[in-house]
Design a protein around this motif. Structure first.
Motif, PDB file in Angstrom:
ATOM      1  N   ARG A 164     102.088 -76.425   1.033  1.00  0.00           N
ATOM      2  CA  ARG A 164     103.253 -76.778   0.214  1.00  0.00           C
ATOM      3  C   ARG A 164     103.090 -76.271  -1.224  1.00  0.00           C
ATOM      4  O   ARG A 164     103.447 -76.949  -2.182  1.00  0.00           O
ATOM      5  CB  ARG A 164     103.472 -78.297   0.205  1.00  0.00           C
ATOM      6  CG  ARG A 164     103.793 -78.893   1.575  1.00  0.00           C
ATOM      7  CD  ARG A 164     105.163 -78.454   2.044  1.00  0.00           C
ATOM      8  NE  ARG A 164     105.495 -78.966   3.367  1.00  0.00           N
ATOM      9  CZ  ARG A 164     106.223 -80.056   3.581  1.00  0.00           C
ATOM     10  NH1 ARG A 164     106.681 -80.756   2.559  1.00  0.00           N
ATOM     11  NH2 ARG A 164     106.505 -80.447   4.811  1.00  0.00           N
ATOM     12  N   SER A 165     102.539 -75.059  -1.345  1.00  0.00           N
ATOM     13  CA  SER A 165     102.325 -74.494  -2.680  1.00  0.00           C
ATOM     14  C   SER A 165     103.504 -73.597  -3.053  1.00  0.00           C
ATOM     15  O   SER A 165     104.065 -72.899  -2.202  1.00  0.00           O
ATOM     16  CB  SER A 165     101.026 -73.688  -2.717  1.00  0.00           C
ATOM     17  OG  SER A 165     101.032 -72.674  -1.725  1.00  0.00           O
ATOM     18  N   PRO A 166     103.900 -73.592  -4.328  1.00  0.00           N
ATOM     19  CA  PRO A 166     105.021 -72.745  -4.756  1.00  0.00           C
ATOM     20  C   PRO A 166     104.677 -71.265  -4.606  1.00  0.00           C
ATOM     21  O   PRO A 166     103.528 -70.853  -4.780  1.00  0.00           O
ATOM     22  CB  PRO A 166     105.210 -73.118  -6.231  1.00  0.00           C
ATOM     23  CG  PRO A 166     104.516 -74.429  -6.409  1.00  0.00           C
ATOM     24  CD  PRO A 166     103.379 -74.425  -5.434  1.00  0.00           C
ATOM     25  N   LYS A 468     112.151 -76.090  -1.242  1.00  0.00           N
ATOM     26  CA  LYS A 468     112.035 -77.192  -2.192  1.00  0.00           C
ATOM     27  C   LYS A 468     111.652 -76.655  -3.566  1.00  0.00           C
ATOM     28  O   LYS A 468     111.100 -75.556  -3.702  1.00  0.00           O
ATOM     29  CB  LYS A 468     110.958 -78.194  -1.729  1.00  0.00           C
ATOM     30  CG  LYS A 468     111.151 -78.695  -0.295  1.00  0.00           C
ATOM     31  CD  LYS A 468     112.434 -79.503  -0.149  1.00  0.00           C
ATOM     32  CE  LYS A 468     112.574 -80.036   1.281  1.00  0.00           C
ATOM     33  NZ  LYS A 468     113.862 -80.753   1.464  1.00  0.00           N
ATOM     34  N   PRO A 470     109.436 -76.903  -7.138  1.00  0.00           N
ATOM     35  CA  PRO A 470     108.119 -77.409  -7.553  1.00  0.00           C
ATOM     36  C   PRO A 470     108.240 -78.819  -8.126  1.00  0.00           C
ATOM     37  O   PRO A 470     109.305 -79.229  -8.596  1.00  0.00           O
ATOM     38  CB  PRO A 470     107.686 -76.409  -8.635  1.00  0.00           C
ATOM     39  CG  PRO A 470     108.446 -75.158  -8.313  1.00  0.00           C
ATOM     40  CD  PRO A 470     109.767 -75.615  -7.764  1.00  0.00           C
ATOM     41  N   ASP A 471     107.141 -79.556  -8.068  1.00  0.00           N
ATOM     42  CA  ASP A 471     107.133 -80.944  -8.557  1.00  0.00           C
ATOM     43  C   ASP A 471     107.661 -81.029  -9.984  1.00  0.00           C
ATOM     44  O   ASP A 471     107.302 -80.218 -10.847  1.00  0.00           O
ATOM     45  CB  ASP A 471     105.705 -81.512  -8.510  1.00  0.00           C
ATOM     46  CG  ASP A 471     105.237 -81.724  -7.080  1.00  0.00           C
ATOM     47  OD1 ASP A 471     106.093 -81.787  -6.180  1.00  0.00           O
ATOM     48  OD2 ASP A 471     104.009 -81.827  -6.862  1.00  0.00           O
ATOM     49  N   GLY A 472     108.494 -82.027 -10.196  1.00  0.00           N
ATOM     50  CA  GLY A 472     109.028 -82.261 -11.528  1.00  0.00           C
ATOM     51  C   GLY A 472     110.320 -81.528 -11.822  1.00  0.00           C
ATOM     52  O   GLY A 472     110.913 -81.709 -12.893  1.00  0.00           O
ATOM     53  N   THR A 474     114.377 -80.368 -10.688  1.00  0.00           N
ATOM     54  CA  THR A 474     115.556 -80.635  -9.865  1.00  0.00           C
ATOM     55  C   THR A 474     116.411 -79.375  -9.849  1.00  0.00           C
ATOM     56  O   THR A 474     116.162 -78.425 -10.627  1.00  0.00           O
ATOM     57  CB  THR A 474     116.388 -81.808 -10.422  1.00  0.00           C
ATOM     58  OG1 THR A 474     117.007 -81.395 -11.656  1.00  0.00           O
ATOM     59  CG2 THR A 474     115.511 -83.031 -10.670  1.00  0.00           C
ATOM     60  N   VAL A 497     109.085 -73.753  -3.160  1.00  0.00           N
ATOM     61  CA  VAL A 497     108.112 -74.180  -2.160  1.00  0.00           C
ATOM     62  C   VAL A 497     108.730 -74.020  -0.788  1.00  0.00           C
ATOM     63  O   VAL A 497     109.733 -74.665  -0.458  1.00  0.00           O
ATOM     64  CB  VAL A 497     107.721 -75.664  -2.372  1.00  0.00           C
ATOM     65  CG1 VAL A 497     106.702 -76.092  -1.299  1.00  0.00           C
ATOM     66  CG2 VAL A 497     107.150 -75.871  -3.764  1.00  0.00           C
TER      67      VAL A 497
END
Length: 502
Positions: A164-166, A468, A470-472, A474, A497
């Protein structure tokens, strides 16, 4: 005495001709022009994104404008009606190319096709390209290469999906189109070749595009060689020559490899086709191909075919990810039509997904990879929208401005593929509100090959993966800021991702 009288007559005659031309020119109805400064003309009004600057000027001064880039007058066209007059009505009279510094070097070194002024030599080369290199049969013969390279991309993205890495999708899609080019045109496997460095190829594409699009004094101040001297002292000529030397070394290497009698090949690529034509040139005296012509064709494909296809896919994915409902809709259609257990996508699947085709059309409208059609030059006096355009006048068609014209498109700044539902508007040069490949005699000959790669690449991305952020982040955090001049890239690389759905 007789000599003095003769000189007097010649001077008088020359003066009469000069003033007659001046009087004739005063009667011309020239396009409106923004106020200009001495010497530099309107160059101060052209910002980092020329297509945007020209669009804003057109909103104020009209869809046909006369600008002065230094000492050079340029007519800028920014409406469907004016574009149709230039590209269809007067196509024959304005399908030549101006002799710019970068294109002169390209022509001198590589005997290119796209930048050659109109003439019998250009017509013969283009006819050969359309018949032997870019015809539908030839494009279809490379189908297995496109499918294999897309399958390789899916494999790489699947490995990233495990963690699940960008991934930098901008770079991944550039490598996809580059790998297709190297196999189709050069017969070289991008992933296995010993002399091809991915990073250096990406750097070379960027250098070449930057060099061709860079400000060159010689192009705008052709007075007594002063512009040439400025370019020489600034190092611009050296930068251009360095790029062409690198391209020449690359192309010469692969041509030498093709001339090796012991070479093994998996398919006939573009170099093979052109070498075969050279051996048979006696049957067509109008062609007279030499090795430099091969390099010219390769340079055109290299500069126009690698980056533009990748950019179209990047902009499409950017707009889709920005709109979660939209990407779900297009993925829903794709997976419903193709089923849920396909191990591999083929080009036969493309005709089953009409909504994806509408997404591509909308991407061409809102984000044409080359927002300004390569400059043309008039060969005769013409009229466009009632305005006089004299001979030897450069013409720019602002495709980006036409694609965002509120008179043609409802909510033109919104990405809405459904505007093409039940619409006959297409991008193949017959509808002048959508011109990503140009139109007329100078339409991009590589259009079928480019479209095939874009359609198959996007279909693979949307079928096998959910995407998806990356974290953080939208979807509201995704920007569409542009950069570039000759081609327009997403300023911030697209990082997503991948989530494998099978």
């Amino acid at each position: 005495m007789a000599i003095s009288f003769l000189c007097f007559c010649l001077i008088t005659l020359a003066s009469l001709i000069f003033f007659a031309k001046k009087i004739k020119h005063l009667k011309w109805n020239l396009p409106p022009s923004p106020p200009k400064f001495p010497v530099i003309g309107n160059l101060h009004q052209i910002g980092e994104l020329p297509h945007r600057s020209l669009q804003h000027l057109a909103e104020r001064y009209g869809p046909v404008m006369l600008l002065h880039f230094g000492f050079v007058p340029v007519t800028v066209v920014s409406s469907r009606e004016a574009a149709e007059e230039v590209l269809r009505t007067h196509d024959l009279d304005c399908c030549s190319r101006p002799k710019l510094v970068g294109t002169r070097l390209l022509s001198r070194n590589f005997k290119d096709v796209c930048f050659t002024p109109y003439g019998n030599e250009w017509k013969a080369r283009r006819k050969f390209a359309l018949r032997e290199l870019f015809c539908l049969k030839k494009v279809q013969s490379f189908r297995h290469i496109r499918e294999e390279e897309c399958n390789f991309l899916v494999k790489q993205l699947s490995e990233s999906a495990v963690n699940r890495s960008p991934v930098d999708l901008s770079k991944s899609l550039f490598w996809l189109t580059a790998s297709i080019f190297f196999r189709v045109a050069l017969g070289q496997n991008f992933h296995e070749s010993n002399f091809i460095d991915k990073e250096k190829i990406e750097e070379l594409v960027f250098e070449a595009e930057t060099a061709l699009a860079s400000f060159t004094c010689s192009d705008f101040f052709p007075v007594a060689g002063l512009g040439w001297l400025v370019d020489w002292f600034s190092g611009q000529h050296k930068r251009l020559n360095d790029v062409f030397y690198k391209l020449d070394a690359l192309f010469q290497h692969v041509i030498d490899d093709h001339l090796n009698p012991g070479r093994s090949k998996e398919h006939e690529d573009i170099i093979d086709s052109m070498l075969d034509a050279i051996h048979k040139e006696g049957k067509d005296s109008s062609l007279e191909l030499i090795i430099d012509h091969i390099k010219g064709f390769l340079a055109n494909i290299f500069l126009a075919g690698i980056d533009t296809g990748a950019l179209t896919m990047i902009w499409a994915m950017t707009e889709l990810v920005k709109n979660p409902k939209l990407i779900k809709k297009v993925q829903g259609e794709i997976r419903e039509q193709l089923g849920s257990n396909k191990a591999r996508i083929t080009e036969e699947d493309i005709d089953k997904v009409p909504y994806l085709k509408m997404v591509i059309k909308e991407t061409f409208r809102l984000h044409p990879a080359a927002p300004l059609i390569l400059p043309r030059e008039t060969m005769a006096h013409i009229k466009v929208q009632g305005y006089d355009i004299p001979p030897k006048r450069r013409i720019l068609v602002n495709v980006s401005a036409i694609g965002r014209d509120p008179k043609l498109w409802t909510n033109p700044e919104e990405f809405d593929p459904e505007r093409f539902m039940d619409s006959s508007v297409d991008y193949r040069g017959q509808h002048y509100e959508l011109l990503p490949f140009g139109s007329g005699r100078r339409i991009c000959p590589g259009m079928p090959m480019g479209i095939a790669a874009v359609e198959l690449g996007l279909l693979n991305l949307l079928y096998f993966f959910d995407w998806k952020l990356p974290d953080g982040m939208t979807h509201k955090d995704i920007d569409t800021e542009e950069a570039g001049t000759l081609t327009i890239v997403k300023k911030v690389p697209l990082q997503l991702v991948p989530v494998r759905v099978q």
